[in-house]
Each structure stands twice: as structure tokens, then as C-alpha cells.
Design a protein around this motif. Structure first.
Motif, PDB file in Angstrom:
ATOM      1  N   LEU A   6       0.846  -1.178   0.000  1.00 27.97           N
ATOM      2  CA  LEU A   6       0.000   0.000   0.000  1.00 27.97           C
ATOM      3  C   LEU A   6       0.887   1.235   0.000  1.00 27.97           C
ATOM      4  CD1 LEU A   6      -2.920   1.065   0.235  1.00 27.97           C
ATOM      5  CD2 LEU A   6      -2.614   1.105   2.709  1.00 27.97           C
ATOM      6  N   LEU A   7       0.744   2.084  -1.001  1.00 26.04           N
ATOM      7  CA  LEU A   7       1.565   3.282  -1.124  1.00 26.04           C
ATOM      8  C   LEU A   7       0.769   4.490  -0.639  1.00 26.04           C
ATOM      9  CD1 LEU A   7       4.196   4.594  -2.148  1.00 26.04           C
ATOM     10  CD2 LEU A   7       3.073   4.877  -4.373  1.00 26.04           C
ATOM     11  N   ILE A   8       1.257   5.138   0.411  1.00 30.15           N
ATOM     12  CA  ILE A   8       0.606   6.323   0.952  1.00 30.15           C
ATOM     13  C   ILE A   8       1.676   7.366   1.244  1.00 30.15           C
ATOM     14  CG2 ILE A   8      -0.721   7.278   2.882  1.00 30.15           C
ATOM     15  CD1 ILE A   8      -2.094   4.666   3.177  1.00 30.15           C
ATOM     16  N   SER A   9       1.540   8.544   0.609  1.00 32.47           N
ATOM     17  CA  SER A   9       2.458   9.662   0.825  1.00 32.47           C
ATOM     18  C   SER A   9       3.911   9.227   0.704  1.00 32.47           C
ATOM     19  CB  SER A   9       2.212  10.290   2.204  1.00 32.47           C
ATOM     20  OG  SER A   9       0.918  10.812   2.280  1.00 32.47           O
ATOM     21  N   GLY A  10       4.181   8.370  -0.258  1.00 26.87           N
ATOM     22  CA  GLY A  10       5.554   7.955  -0.492  1.00 26.87           C
ATOM     23  C   GLY A  10       6.014   6.821   0.398  1.00 26.87           C
ATOM     24  N   LEU A  11       5.135   6.304   1.270  1.00 29.10           N
ATOM     25  CA  LEU A  11       5.514   5.234   2.181  1.00 29.10           C
ATOM     26  C   LEU A  11       4.904   3.925   1.715  1.00 29.10           C
ATOM     27  CD1 LEU A  11       4.904   7.029   5.589  1.00 29.10           C
ATOM     28  CD2 LEU A  11       6.989   6.945   4.227  1.00 29.10           C
ATOM     29  N   ILE A  12       5.686   2.868   1.780  1.00 29.25           N
ATOM     30  CA  ILE A  12       5.178   1.551   1.403  1.00 29.25           C
ATOM     31  C   ILE A  12       4.941   0.740   2.672  1.00 29.25           C
ATOM     32  CG2 ILE A  12       5.665  -0.599   0.208  1.00 29.25           C
ATOM     33  CD1 ILE A  12       7.302   0.948  -1.796  1.00 29.25           C
ATOM     34  N   PHE A  13       3.684   0.456   2.963  1.00 29.61           N
ATOM     35  CA  PHE A  13       3.337  -0.374   4.102  1.00 29.61           C
ATOM     36  C   PHE A  13       3.002  -1.783   3.614  1.00 29.61           C
ATOM     37  CE2 PHE A  13       2.000   3.913   5.399  1.00 29.61           C
ATOM     38  CZ  PHE A  13       2.759   4.033   6.561  1.00 29.61           C
ATOM     39  N   LEU A  14       3.228  -2.749   4.476  1.00 28.07           N
ATOM     40  CA  LEU A  14       2.814  -4.111   4.178  1.00 28.07           C
ATOM     41  C   LEU A  14       1.442  -4.331   4.800  1.00 28.07           C
ATOM     42  CD1 LEU A  14       6.135  -6.061   4.749  1.00 28.07           C
ATOM     43  CD2 LEU A  14       5.099  -5.383   2.592  1.00 28.07           C
ATOM     44  N   LEU A 557      12.236  -5.510  17.103  1.00 25.21           N
ATOM     45  CA  LEU A 557      11.090  -5.269  16.225  1.00 25.21           C
ATOM     46  C   LEU A 557      11.170  -3.826  15.737  1.00 25.21           C
ATOM     47  CD1 LEU A 557       8.568  -6.232  14.867  1.00 25.21           C
ATOM     48  CD2 LEU A 557       7.296  -5.868  16.989  1.00 25.21           C
ATOM     49  N   ALA A 558      11.647  -3.656  14.527  1.00 22.33           N
ATOM     50  CA  ALA A 558      11.939  -2.315  14.013  1.00 22.33           C
ATOM     51  C   ALA A 558      11.559  -2.210  12.545  1.00 22.33           C
ATOM     52  CB  ALA A 558      13.407  -1.981  14.214  1.00 22.33           C
ATOM     53  N   GLY A 559      10.299  -2.552  12.235  1.00 19.69           N
ATOM     54  CA  GLY A 559       9.811  -2.380  10.876  1.00 19.69           C
ATOM     55  C   GLY A 559       9.319  -3.643  10.209  1.00 19.69           C
ATOM     56  N   GLN A 560       9.583  -4.815  10.804  1.00 20.03           N
ATOM     57  CA  GLN A 560       9.078  -6.049  10.213  1.00 20.03           C
ATOM     58  C   GLN A 560       7.541  -5.997  10.175  1.00 20.03           C
ATOM     59  OE1 GLN A 560      11.253  -5.610  12.735  1.00 20.03           O
ATOM     60  NE2 GLN A 560      12.320  -7.525  13.268  1.00 20.03           N
ATOM     61  N   ASP A 561       6.987  -6.219   8.973  1.00 14.65           N
ATOM     62  CA  ASP A 561       5.534  -6.141   8.790  1.00 14.65           C
ATOM     63  C   ASP A 561       4.963  -4.812   9.302  1.00 14.65           C
ATOM     64  OD1 ASP A 561       5.454  -8.614   7.587  1.00 14.65           O
ATOM     65  OD2 ASP A 561       4.945  -9.679   9.433  1.00 14.65           O
ATOM     66  N   SER A 562       5.741  -3.736   9.151  1.00 13.68           N
ATOM     67  CA  SER A 562       5.314  -2.388   9.558  1.00 13.68           C
ATOM     68  C   SER A 562       5.035  -2.282  11.047  1.00 13.68           C
ATOM     69  CB  SER A 562       4.075  -1.951   8.769  1.00 13.68           C
ATOM     70  OG  SER A 562       4.345  -1.932   7.393  1.00 13.68           O
ATOM     71  N   LEU A 563       5.725  -3.067  11.848  1.00  8.32           N
ATOM     72  CA  LEU A 563       5.586  -3.039  13.300  1.00  8.32           C
ATOM     73  C   LEU A 563       6.886  -2.548  13.937  1.00  8.32           C
ATOM     74  CD1 LEU A 563       3.766  -6.454  13.817  1.00  8.32           C
ATOM     75  CD2 LEU A 563       2.749  -4.188  14.146  1.00  8.32           C
ATOM     76  N   ASN A 582       1.826   0.086  15.022  1.00  6.68           N
ATOM     77  CA  ASN A 582       1.395  -0.650  13.837  1.00  6.68           C
ATOM     78  C   ASN A 582       1.189   0.373  12.727  1.00  6.68           C
ATOM     79  OD1 ASN A 582       0.342  -2.303  11.873  1.00  6.68           O
ATOM     80  ND2 ASN A 582      -1.609  -2.693  12.926  1.00  6.68           N
ATOM     81  N   ALA A 583       2.155   0.467  11.810  1.00  8.37           N
ATOM     82  CA  ALA A 583       2.085   1.433  10.708  1.00  8.37           C
ATOM     83  C   ALA A 583       1.351   0.884   9.497  1.00  8.37           C
ATOM     84  CB  ALA A 583       3.498   1.868  10.310  1.00  8.37           C
ATOM     85  N   SER A 584       0.802  -0.308   9.611  1.00  8.49           N
ATOM     86  CA  SER A 584      -0.003  -0.906   8.552  1.00  8.49           C
ATOM     87  C   SER A 584      -1.456  -0.461   8.697  1.00  8.49           C
ATOM     88  CB  SER A 584       0.083  -2.432   8.636  1.00  8.49           C
ATOM     89  OG  SER A 584      -0.998  -3.044   7.961  1.00  8.49           O
TER      90      SER A 584
END
Length: 657
Positions: A6-14, A557-563, A582-584
Motif C-alpha cells: 500500500l503506497l501512501i504519501s511515499g511510504l510503502i506499508f505491508l 522489532l523495528a519495521g518487520q511487517d510495519s511493526l 502498527n504502521a499498517s
């Protein structure tokens, strides 16, 4: 595992689908990694965005001593019929350099009609109904007798409060005239009108109006609602007075702390550099009266239980503007200012500067422990000046921790040069600044994982996530705050390296800002905490005493699966404090394994900060759009499951034995 990007404001989240595997987060509270400093989370105040005059300093009268470049800026003279010279600005020049100007008002009822001076305030005056307002001014009666009618006005010119005062005839020395009255109505953009009656000549200066409800009801004090927002954060420190105003456009306009203490009427006004720094946000009425000076800053720290962290000029003006520097052999007065400040803060009443502090109302020391030398300065010229300061200050005050600048950027040649040089000089703290898009903050979560564990510590002195395609208060959206929440997990996890952090800037006035984003937005009557404010507050009020491992498959835990996650224990309360971002956009499940603990309470406190829309902001119309909500949750079984809502920052407090 079913994934989609998912692309939002230049960020790719899983984005995690419904069939995603439940992850297991392992917490090891029996294996403390590092002490978390009591000063870990603090605030940084700079007089930008009308942060002081027109902001936290509660004075309602703009240009109260007629010292702006245009002496009557903010004032409007009304007289029918008009008589030339009825109000003249006098200048005492060298005889009174700190406050040279005053207004001479000539009243002649035989030749003139009604004569009034109306002050517009700072974007108007915020007036509260049924609140007492305290008026004062300095005056001399040159001749005759003049009565003064003091009135509060609403936007339509209606009178909503008034009092009549009688200056003493024949009073040839500057004397304070005071009066108080209540407002009959609420007004967001009111004004103050002075009506002169009678016949005579009167000199006036330091025309002032304060609300009764200042912080701690101190006369001439601060806006209580703005200070309360800081007190609620329970900050470990307050960094002041800047920021770029420390440097000044040139050295003549630098911040000089000695000119901000003593009687208010003796403090020398200067232009604020944010008056002209941004042509697209020009603010020609932005000056520094220093009613909020170094004594008041120290007093504020005292009030809210925060360590004071003053920043002083190092003999360098802003390198983006004039780049002016003091020759090395002329640096001693700047060093003396630093030594004298330590005496002002910590000296007993028998010392010169300790005596002044006591006379101002604080006999006991302020217990200063830290001092910053320079702000966002860089290059070899900064390094050589800092070393001279360091040698002089450490010889006389080895107990004072010194903070040095790493420049304006968190990476690149300038940063690398200073970082290497300052570490070689064994500086106590290196101040790093980050003004970057959200992607930077997500990507830099592991920034400090490989920093040296010994030697110089890091002060993240100014940070803010700048979302692209936004402006003003809309920059303080949920995406910015979420990226900051993720980044701060990395700071807390590396508490042995990073020991202080503060967002910047702190305050902004909706009608008078120059820079955005900002932590707290205000108008004349209201205060709004941004989503970033609540992120910083949640960290500060859930600090803990020691960091402990929080691992996913044996790794942080520093970004795996946006966590993103960090964990700490609070030895005093006997709690595990777990922070998870949770950045997803999708809800995620996480199994919690707590090692080395025999038993924990089955009910935990869960605080969540979230919004389904990354562009959500807190505003005057909806100040609580993104606000923490706390509830109790049950921790069932040996490996309880946590449900992490999409786009959320979560804080769990788990009691253990």
C-alpha cells in the motif's frame, strides 16, 4: 502469508491479510539493558510562531513601551477634531538605552475633542467573561491634571469592561499606575482603549494588561493553559531559549541572557529574527520584549519539575544569514556570560548573579546541571570555539554537562565532521536535529543500534516529521505523528546512547505562525495538542526506568511487517511498559511471551492513539480527533494475544511479580 503493498504519501506499508500468521513478541524483563534517564523526554521552547510575546507570555498589549521600529505599531490614535502633536514619541537616547522611548500625550479639552489610544494586541486580545484584568502603566505628570479611562473592547468596538484612573497631579518621577476590572463578555479578538480626559501633559510608558488567571496566579506571568499542556507531559527537561534566536541574524541580534533579567521595564527589546526570516510569512510586528526572560524560564522548569537546559551563543551568528563570528582572541565575554549564568542559577546570595536571582524572588538555587554551547553551528570554526568554551567551563564547573551542536542535518559531510571531532573532544552530549519526511523516521528506527555505547551521549534536541504536500497546522497530521512514534522506539531502545529528546518547535499561533509543523497550536483563547504532542506525552508519561529486550524471532522489532516496538520496566511500580506501533492499515495480532516472570496481573492498561485516516489533524473545531484512549484488557493464557489496530500507537502497562 498473504501480503499486499500500500503506497501512501511515499511510504510503502505491508498490508496484512486475514490469513496472516500471528507473530510472537518476546519480552525479557529479567534482562535489563540500560537505564532510562529521567531527562529522556523533554520539551524545547523557542520564541517562534509568536511562542512568547503573544503566546505563553500573558501580556495582552503589543508594543507596550513604544520600542518597535515603528513606535506606534499596534496603537491607533483617534481624535476629533485632530490636533497635530497631541501624541509624540520621546527618546531619552543614551540616558536610558534599555527603554529609551515613551509617549507624551497632550490633552487640551478647549482645543481638542476626545483623545484615545487603542491597542490591537497580538492578533487581537483574547478576553474571558467574568475574569479580572489587571492594568498598569508608568507615568509622569508634566503639567495639569489628566484622567484616564481604561476600556476593553469587543470586535465591534463595544465596551465590555472599564475602569477610571487618576494619575497624581504634579508627579514628576516615573510612577506606576494600576487598576483592575472584570470583563462582561468573552471575545477572541478584543482591544484595549485608553481615553484621556482633562487638561495637561502626561508621559506614559510600559502600558500593560494581564489576565488574572496566569500560571500560579503570578502577576505579569504566563498563560496558564499553555503551561498546563507542558506540565501534563511531565517533561524531564526544558531546552530554552532556542533555537535560532540564540544565534541571531548577526551577533548584534543574538540572544543575551543578561538583558532578560532584572526589572521588566529595564529589559532591552530586540527584533525577533522570525520577524523577517521568511518573506512569505513576514511578521513585521514580531519583537522580543523579554518579559519572559531567563529567570522566568528557570522558574518554569522549577514549577513543572523539569531540568533547565539553557543554550548560549558561542560567538557565532547564524551561518545561513550573516555567518558572523567573533575572533578567537575576543571570545572571553561570551565565556564569561556562560560562567555568570551558572552563578545566576546556582550561586548563593552573596555572589553577584546569585544575589540578583534572590532579589527577583528565588533565594534558593535553580540547580543547573546542563548547558548548551551554540545552536546548529557547524564547521571547524564551531569546533575550535566549542573547545575553548569546554576548557574554560570544565575547569571551573566540571559538574556541568555540556551540549554541543552537530549542525543542521543528521547526516552528510558537515555532520560527520562534527560528530567525529566532538567525540574526539569527549563532549558530554551531541545535539542531533532531524527535520525530515515521515519515510526518514520509519527508516531511521535502528539509527542508534550501532552507535558507540561509551563516550559522548546523544541529545535528539529537535525533531519533527514533515509530511509533503501540507502546510500550516495540516502538517501535524497522523502520518507525521505515527512516523515519530516509530522512530522514538529506536531512541528508547538505545537509552544508553540517547538520553534526551524533544520535538521542535513547541508552540504556534494559528494567526501568527512562521514555521510548521509544531507540537501545540494556539489562538488567543484556546490550546490544541497535535497528534505529535500526544505521542511525545505518551512516551514521557510512560518512561520506565530500564529498557528490556522486545524481540521478534530473536531480532529487535523495528519495521518487520510495519511493526515497531520497545519495552521497559518501571521498577517503582512493578510494571512492564510495552510500546508498539502498527504502521499498517490492517489490524495485526501479536502473541506476547514474557520470559523470566513467574506471574503477571491478568488485567493490563492499554492506551491507544489512532486514526483510520493518515491525514487527520487536531484542530480548533475538533481538538480531540486524535487523542489517547485508555481501557483495561485481559491477558488470557501464558501467551496472551494483543490486537493491534491499523495505524495505531499502543502503550501497555502490565503489572508483574
Amino acid at each position: 502469508m498473504k501480503l499486499k503493498k500500500l503506497l501512501i504519501s511515499g511510504l510503502i506499508f505491508l498490508s496484512i491479510g486475514a490469513s496472516a500468521q500471528v507473530k510472537q513478541l518476546t519480552i525479557k524483563p529479567h534482562q535489563p539493558l540500560a537505564q532510562i534517564s529521567p531527562t529522556m523526554w523533554g520539551v524545547f521552547f523557542e520564541d517562534i510562531n509568536m511562542g512568547a510575546d503573544g503566546g505563553i507570555y500573558a501580556e495582552l498589549v503589543k508594543n507596550r513601551s513604544f520600542e518597535f521600529f515603528k513606535p506606534l505599531m499596534g496603537w491607533k490614535l483617534h481624535q476629533e477634531p485632530f490636533s497635530e502633536g497631541s501624541v509624540l514619541i520621546q527618546n531619552r537616547g543614551e540616558a536610558h538605552t534599555n527603554n529609551p522611548r515613551y509617549a507624551r500625550v497632550t490633552v487640551d479639552k478647549r482645543k481638542q475633542g476626545q483623545l484615545t489610544l487603542t491597542n490591537e494586541g497580538f492578533r487581537g486580545m483574547g478576553i474571558k467573561k467574568d475574569l479580572r484584568y489587571d492594568f498598569s502603566m508608568l507615568y509622569k505628570m508634566i503639567s495639569g491634571k489628566v484622567e484616564l479611562l481604561v476600556e476593553l473592547l469587543d470586535q465591534k468596538g463595544g465596551v465590555i469592561g472599564s475602569t477610571k484612573l487618576s494619575p497624581v497631579a504634579g508627579q514628576q518621577q516615573w510612577t506606576k499606575l494600576e487598576g483592575a476590572f472584570k470583563s462582561a463578555a468573552r471575545e477572541e479578538k478584543g482591544a484595549l482603549r485608553l481615553g484621556f480626559e482633562g487638561e495637561g501633559i502626561i508621559d506614559i510608558d510600559m502600558v500593560s494588561l494581564f489576565p488574572e488567571d496566569t500560571w500560579k496566579k503570578r502577576p505579569g506571568g504566563m498563560r496558564a493553559d499553555m503551561v498546563q499542556m507542558l506540565a501534563d507531559m511531565k517533561p524531564g527537561f526544558v531546552r530554552f531559549p532556542g533555537g535560532c534566536i540564540v544565534e541571531g541574524f548577526d551577533l548584534a541580534q543574538r540572544y543575551q541572557w543578561k538583558k532578560t533579567v532584572g526589572p521588566v521595564e529595564e529589559r532591552q527589546l530586540i527584533i525577533n529574527r522570525w520577524n523577517y526570516e521568511f518573506p512569505h510569512r513576514s511578521t513585521p510586528d514580531y519583537f522580543q520584549t523579554f518579559g519572559l526572560g531567563f529567570f522566568e524560564y528557570f522558574q518554569l522548569c522549577d514549577d513543572i519539575g523539569a531540568e533547565p537546559l539553557p543554550i548560549l551563543n558561542c560567538g557565532m551568528a547564524c551561518q545561513f544569514n550573516s555567518g558572523e563570528v567573533v575572533p578567537l582572541d575576543q571570545l572571553q565575554p561570551y565565556i564569561d556570560d556562560a560562567l555568570d549564568l551558572i552563578e545566576f542559577a546556582n550561586g548563593n546570595a552573596s555572589t553577584k548573579w546569585g544575589k540578583l536571582r534572590a532579589e527577583m524572588g528565588h533565594p534558593q538555587p535553580f540547580h543547573l546541571k546542563m548547558l548548551g554551547v551554540g545552536n546548529e553551528n557547524w564547521g571547524p570554526q564551531y569546533l575550535e570555539r566549542f573547545k575553548i568554551f569546554q576548557k574554560a567551563l570544565k575547569e571551573k564547573h566540571p559538574e556541568i554537562k555540556l551540549i554541543a551542536s552537530s549542525g543542521t542535518d543528521p547526516q552528510g559531510a558537515k555532520f560527520d565532521f562534527l560528530n567525529k571531532g566532538l567525540r574526539a573532544a569527549h563532549v558530554d552530549f551531541i545535539d542531533e536535529h532531524y527535520y525530515r519526511p515521515p519515510q526518514f523516521f520509519f527508516e531511521q528506527v535502528k539509527r542508534y543500534d550501532n552507535y558507540p555505547r561509551n563516550g559522548s551521549k546523544v541529545f535528539a534536541g529537535e525533531y519533527a516529521s514533515h509530511t509533503q504536500g501540507t502546510s500550516g497546522a495540516t502538517r501535524n497530521n497522523w502520518l507525521a505523528a505515527l512516523s515519530e512514534a516509530a522512530f522514538l522506539t529506536g531512541l528508547e531502545r538505545n537509552a544508553d546512547v540517547v538520553q534526551m529528546a524533544s520535538y521542535a518547535p513547541l508552540f504556534a499561533h494559528y494567526d501568527g505562525w512562521q514555521w510548521a509543523p509544531d507540537l501545540i497550536w494556539v489562538d488567543n483563547l484556546n490550546v490544541v495538542g497535535s497528534p505529535s504532542y500526544y505521542v511525545q506525552k505518551l512516551y514521557a508519561t510512560n518512561r520506565g526506568t530500564e529498557t528490556v529486550p522486545a524481540l521478534l524471532n530473536g531480532a529487535v522489532l523495528a519495521g518487520q511487517d510495519s511493526l515497531y516496538a520497545t519495552a521497559a520496566i518501571d521498577a517503582a511500580s512493578g510494571e512492564i511498559i510495552l510500546k508498539i506501533v502498527n504502521a499498517s492499515p490492517e489490524q495485526q495480532k501479536m502473541e506476547l511471551e514474557i520470559e523470566g516472570i513467574r506471574k503477571w496481573e491478568p488485567v493490563a492498561a492499554h492506551t491507544i492513539l489512532t486514526s483510520e485516516n493518515l491525514t487527520t489533524v487536531n484542530s480548533l473545531k475538533d481538538p480531540a480527533a486524535v487523542q489517547p484512549k485508555t481501557a483495561s484488557i485481559r491477558l488470557a493464557g501464558k501467551k496472551p494475544t494483543l490486537l493491534l489496530k491499523g495505524y495505531s500507537f499502543n502503550v501497555y502497562r502490565i503489572k508483574y511479580r
